[in-house]
Design a protein around this motif. Structure first.
Motif, PDB file in Angstrom:
ATOM      1  N   MET A  38       6.494   8.963 -48.072  1.00  0.00           N
ATOM      2  CA  MET A  38       5.278   8.353 -47.538  1.00  0.00           C
ATOM      3  C   MET A  38       4.070   9.147 -48.037  1.00  0.00           C
ATOM      4  SD  MET A  38       6.133   5.691 -45.770  1.00  0.00           S
ATOM      5  CE  MET A  38       4.765   5.314 -44.645  1.00  0.00           C
ATOM      6  N   HIS A  42       0.181  10.967 -43.843  1.00  0.00           N
ATOM      7  CA  HIS A  42       0.223   9.645 -43.224  1.00  0.00           C
ATOM      8  C   HIS A  42       0.456   9.801 -41.728  1.00  0.00           C
ATOM      9  CE1 HIS A  42       2.257   5.758 -42.133  1.00  0.00           C
ATOM     10  NE2 HIS A  42       1.155   5.319 -42.723  1.00  0.00           N
ATOM     11  N   ALA A  80       3.368   4.463 -50.484  1.00  0.00           N
ATOM     12  CA  ALA A  80       4.694   5.069 -50.383  1.00  0.00           C
ATOM     13  C   ALA A  80       5.421   4.878 -51.711  1.00  0.00           C
ATOM     14  CB  ALA A  80       5.488   4.427 -49.258  1.00  0.00           C
TER      15      ALA A  80
END
Length: 269
Positions: A38, A42, A80
């Motif tokens: 990710m 995040h 991602a």
């Protein structure tokens, strides 16, 4: 007290599938898996777009994730990075030398499972996923563009296309940005024979897709550094680009950012 806190932590860990896998551990799907990185920092909740990347022959999801420069670039894009893995050394698609009678059904099902699983486990927007891959990974990317066009927002195959030439037709065409080296000898633009099969001719594939998708007038111009592209679009807003660079069988992480930018301009991601 310590035992109770430890037990609670383990329970929370097991209850959260998103914590069970990542860039360094497998996200299990039966006897298959994928890995995911990710974007850095995040928040775990805000939906983000993603790039699914298919490795080349004898490659691995681990190898893709070890490319820290690519991971950093994709993270900086706010996306991602999802690394998928073939069941064997090569992708199981029609015409592949290791399985000439393959229908490709198993791989199509695997990618459907990856998308369903990753969007359930992680904050990944299912409408903003680009499929890409290099060499053999580019070949499975083309198979998906033809057979599962609605599964992704767009496709960016690099240095790979169908085995045994293009199919007679594809499902409703999507957006495809094909990138290839003009001096590629491993997967030449015109293809080459291997064992009892042959790599497809890129010009034939693009001709088929252009006709199926009713893509319009070709616009030619320089794109990224030494990347030169022919661009087309259709009434559905899909784009078809054929980009070449003066070089051999090679991959640059900037190809991914270029393709994503082109899909973004087209309003696909």
């Amino acid at each position: 007290m310590f035992y109770q806190l430890s037990a609670l932590f383990l329970a929370l860990l097991s209850a959260s599938p998103a914590l069970a896998c990542g860039p360094d551990t497998d996200c299990a799907l039966g006897d298959r898996y994928y890995r995911i990185a990710m974007p850095e920092d995040h928040d775990g909740a805000t939906p983000v777009g993603a790039i699914i990347f298919a490795h080349g022959y004898r490659g691995s999801a681990q190898g893709v994730m070890r490319n820290m420069n690519m991971r950093r670039m994709v993270s900086d894009m706010g996306l991602a990075l999802i690394a998928v893995k073939s069941a064997g050394p090569d992708w199981d698609i029609p015409g592949v030398p290791s399985a000439m009678d393959s229908t490709g059904a198993a791989e199509m099902a695997y990618f459907e499972e990856v998308v369903a699983d990753v969007t359930a486990r992680f904050a990944v927007d299912p409408q903003r996923i680009m499929m890409s891959g290099f060499s053999a990974g580019g070949m499975v990317t083309w198979e998906l563009a033809c057979n599962r066009p609605d599964l992704f927002a767009g496709f960016a195959p690099v240095s790979g296309t169908f085995w045994q030439g293009p199919p007679e037709s594809c499902a409703a065409p999507a957006s495809v940005i094909h990138i290839h080296g003009t001096e590629d000898r491993t997967v030449p633009l015109s293809g080459r024979e291997i064992a009892e099969t042959k790599q497809g001719d890129v010009a034939e594939v693009l001709g088929m897709y252009r006709a199926d998708g009713d893509f319009g007038v070709i616009e030619t111009g320089d794109a990224l550094n030494d990347l030169t592209c022919e661009r087309q679009s259709n009434v559905d807003g899909n784009v078809l680009e054929f980009c070449t660079f003066p070089g051999g069988h090679s991959f640059r992480r900037s190809f991914l950012s270029y393709a994503w930018d082109r899909l973004s301009v087209a309003g696909k991601v």
